[in-house]
Enzyme design. Structure first.
Site, PDB file in Angstrom:
ATOM      1  N   ARG A   1      -2.943  13.637   7.152  1.00 34.94           N
ATOM      2  CA  ARG A   1      -3.773  14.228   6.019  1.00 34.94           C
ATOM      3  C   ARG A   1      -5.374  14.047   6.429  1.00 34.94           C
ATOM      4  O   ARG A   1      -5.813  13.394   7.115  1.00 34.94           O
ATOM      5  CB  ARG A   1      -3.582  13.523   4.744  1.00 34.94           C
ATOM      6  CG  ARG A   1      -2.103  13.790   4.252  1.00 34.94           C
ATOM      7  CD  ARG A   1      -1.860  12.479   3.237  1.00 34.94           C
ATOM      8  NE  ARG A   1      -1.677  11.184   3.436  1.00 34.94           N
ATOM      9  CZ  ARG A   1      -1.468  10.223   2.676  1.00 34.94           C
ATOM     10  NH1 ARG A   1      -1.210  10.536   1.578  1.00 34.94           N
ATOM     11  NH2 ARG A   1      -1.423   9.183   3.078  1.00 34.94           N
TER      12      ARG A   1
ATOM     13  N   LYS B   1      -6.970   7.596   3.513  1.00 38.58           N
ATOM     14  CA  LYS B   1      -6.638   6.148   3.726  1.00 38.58           C
ATOM     15  C   LYS B   1      -7.792   5.167   3.896  1.00 38.58           C
ATOM     16  O   LYS B   1      -8.826   5.620   4.102  1.00 38.58           O
ATOM     17  CB  LYS B   1      -5.688   5.764   4.871  1.00 38.58           C
ATOM     18  CG  LYS B   1      -4.528   6.802   4.761  1.00 38.58           C
ATOM     19  CD  LYS B   1      -3.458   6.310   3.412  1.00 38.58           C
ATOM     20  CE  LYS B   1      -2.938   4.759   3.580  1.00 38.58           C
ATOM     21  NZ  LYS B   1      -2.216   4.715   2.356  1.00 38.58           N
TER      22      LYS B   1
ATOM     23  N   TYR C   1      -8.263   6.448  -0.945  1.00 39.87           N
ATOM     24  CA  TYR C   1      -7.167   5.436  -1.382  1.00 39.87           C
ATOM     25  C   TYR C   1      -7.522   3.933  -0.734  1.00 39.87           C
ATOM     26  O   TYR C   1      -8.131   4.031   0.297  1.00 39.87           O
ATOM     27  CB  TYR C   1      -5.668   5.577  -0.885  1.00 39.87           C
ATOM     28  CG  TYR C   1      -5.148   6.841  -1.929  1.00 39.87           C
ATOM     29  CD1 TYR C   1      -4.801   6.660  -3.207  1.00 39.87           C
ATOM     30  CD2 TYR C   1      -4.661   7.873  -1.113  1.00 39.87           C
ATOM     31  CE1 TYR C   1      -4.162   7.449  -3.789  1.00 39.87           C
ATOM     32  CE2 TYR C   1      -4.174   8.934  -1.703  1.00 39.87           C
ATOM     33  CZ  TYR C   1      -3.990   8.736  -3.254  1.00 39.87           C
ATOM     34  OH  TYR C   1      -3.329   9.883  -3.975  1.00 39.87           O
TER      35      TYR C   1
ATOM     36  N   HIS D   1      -6.069   0.427  -2.218  1.00 44.97           N
ATOM     37  CA  HIS D   1      -5.079  -0.393  -2.383  1.00 44.97           C
ATOM     38  C   HIS D   1      -5.468  -2.008  -1.959  1.00 44.97           C
ATOM     39  O   HIS D   1      -4.818  -2.640  -0.981  1.00 44.97           O
ATOM     40  CB  HIS D   1      -3.614   0.018  -1.504  1.00 44.97           C
ATOM     41  CG  HIS D   1      -3.123   1.250  -1.902  1.00 44.97           C
ATOM     42  ND1 HIS D   1      -2.509   1.645  -3.109  1.00 44.97           N
ATOM     43  CD2 HIS D   1      -3.196   2.530  -1.263  1.00 44.97           C
ATOM     44  CE1 HIS D   1      -2.206   2.913  -3.099  1.00 44.97           C
ATOM     45  NE2 HIS D   1      -2.577   3.420  -2.022  1.00 44.97           N
TER      46      HIS D   1
ATOM     47  N   GLU E   1      -6.633   5.359  -6.554  1.00 45.92           N
ATOM     48  CA  GLU E   1      -5.317   4.840  -7.219  1.00 45.92           C
ATOM     49  C   GLU E   1      -5.511   4.095  -8.556  1.00 45.92           C
ATOM     50  O   GLU E   1      -4.654   3.860  -9.257  1.00 45.92           O
ATOM     51  CB  GLU E   1      -4.387   4.049  -6.341  1.00 45.92           C
ATOM     52  CG  GLU E   1      -5.268   2.673  -5.912  1.00 45.92           C
ATOM     53  CD  GLU E   1      -6.078   2.639  -4.775  1.00 45.92           C
ATOM     54  OE1 GLU E   1      -6.300   1.543  -4.459  1.00 45.92           O
ATOM     55  OE2 GLU E   1      -6.226   3.682  -4.391  1.00 45.92           O
TER      56      GLU E   1
ATOM     57  N   ASP F   1       2.474   0.004  -0.183  1.00 42.77           N
ATOM     58  CA  ASP F   1       0.911  -0.071   0.036  1.00 42.77           C
ATOM     59  C   ASP F   1       0.470  -1.213  -0.979  1.00 42.77           C
ATOM     60  O   ASP F   1      -0.692  -1.728  -0.695  1.00 42.77           O
ATOM     61  CB  ASP F   1       0.365   1.296  -0.651  1.00 42.77           C
ATOM     62  CG  ASP F   1       0.096   2.154   0.265  1.00 42.77           C
ATOM     63  OD1 ASP F   1      -0.218   1.766   1.374  1.00 42.77           O
ATOM     64  OD2 ASP F   1       0.234   3.418  -0.056  1.00 42.77           O
TER      65      ASP F   1
END
Length: 370
Positions: free
Chosen positions: A15, A75, A94, A96, A118, A270
């Site tokens: 991605r 990411k 993101y 996490h 998120e 995750d």
């Protein structure tokens, strides 16, 4: 503002944080966009496509990181990117953090303004930037789970939908949110027997209305989980506590009572996973076996369908990203408190309460800092 997009370095992550159309939207809003050469190739976006929209292509990630006020990714940064992080730089991706203390401490040390997709909330308290990838991951979880059940993959050799005269497979979904619904739609479509567990009665009522007699809904308790696991052929871990580590619903001792060759797809990996024996894996070696049960722990499942995932994700992230770039993070967060909830780290302060609790770090509300 100078906005940058770099190629993802996580293994088998295809991605990209900006499409060419996204770059154009930033440019039309008065910003300059820098894209690392080759950043979009995994999602079928060429350098020429970005240039046609007005973006500037730079040869290396380092040049993009060091040139920009704001970095848009997919990411979390990995160790090889830590040196690129700059004080005061906005990182929009993101994160996490609840499952990664090292990254958390690095973002604090570097005094980065870290905005996590998120944990951004909309006016309804939903998670609009997590939703599209949760939808993808939920549907993929059934595809990969069905594949893992095949004998050449180590599974018990079960077809989810069965055939006339043969039992259909039992799919147990832990969590009735976006991931759980996506998984249930796919599993029902393939003809499996589907059970969804959740500890929110309103959610169970909604699921019952949505699926009718196609699924069985159960109130989730430790006893209920123990009862359904021995009959499960495929278990989907689909729970989420925003910003926090996932609760361990499936314990090591449960595995010995499950069918040999059964499969757990832990979409919650995750956030540390909802199965005690889960560990992170990658697309090139996605599974491992514990006590005869196959575990699938790929943490970037949507990366496997990168074109679909990139477009779905960036359709959601662009509106918040352009607000941040145009107004500045502080003004954008003041205007939209839901966006402010996405700011996990701010200039050396931990501003996400869930992560602060997870790692016993001092918590500072963002509103006290801006």
């Amino acid at each position: 503002m100078k906005v940058g997009c770099v190629k993802e370095v996580k293994r088998y992550e295809f991605r990209v944080g900006l499409t060419p159309e996204n770059a154009k939207q930033y440019i039309l809003a008065g910003h300059t966009v820098y894209v690392q050469s080759g950043a979009g190739e995994g999602s079928a976006f060429t350098d020429a496509a970005y240039e046609a929209m007005g973006a500037i292509i730079l040869p290396t990630a380092e040049e993009v990181w060091t040139s920009c006020d704001m970095i848009v990714k997919v990411k979390e940064p990995l160790a090889e990117e830590y040196d690129f992080l700059q004080e005061g730089q906005i990182l929009y991706t993101y994160l996490h953090l609840a499952s990664d203390r090292t990254l958390t401490e690095m973002l604090l040390h570097k005094k980065v303004k870290a905005v996590a997709y998120e944990t951004i909330e909309d006016k309804h308290g939903q998670l609009p930037l997590l939703r599209p990838m949760s939808e993808v991951a939920g549907k993929l979880s059934i595809q990969v789970g069905a594949r893992c059940l095949e004998k050449p993959m180590g599974g018990m050799g079960v077809l989810l939908g069965g055939v006339p005269g043969v039992k259909h497979a039992n799919v147990v979904i832990l969590g009735g949110g976006v991931v759980g619904v996506g998984a249930a739609k796919m599993a029902v479509g393939l003809g499996a027997n589907v059970t969804i567990l959740d500890n929110n009665m309103e959610r169970l009522i909604a699921l019952d209305t949505l699926f009718g007699q196609s699924v069985q809904t159960l109130y989730s308790t430790p006893v209920t989980i123990e009862q359904v696991l021995p009959e499960a052929d495929l278990v989907i871990g689909a729970i989420l506590v925003p910003g926090a580590a996932a609760a361990k619903l499936v314990r090591r001792e449960h595995l010995s009572r499950m069918k040999p060759g059964s499969v757990i797809v832990d979409v919650a990996v995750d956030q540390g996973g909802c199965c005690e024996t889960t560990r992170m894996t990658y697309h090139d070696n996605p599974t491992f076996v514990v006590d005869g049960v196959i575990h699938y722990g790929v943490a970037n499942m949507p990366g496997a369908v990168s074109k679909t995932s990139t477009v779905a994700l960036t359709n959601a992230t662009i509106q918040y990203g352009t607000q941040i770039a145009t107004l500045g993070l502080e003004a954008a967060a003041k205007r939209d408190p839901g966006l402010g909830l996405g700011v996990n780290c701010y200039l050396g302060h931990m501003t996400c309460e869930a992560v602060a609790k997870e790692f016993h770090l001092p918590y500072q509300p963002l509103s006290d800092l801006i």
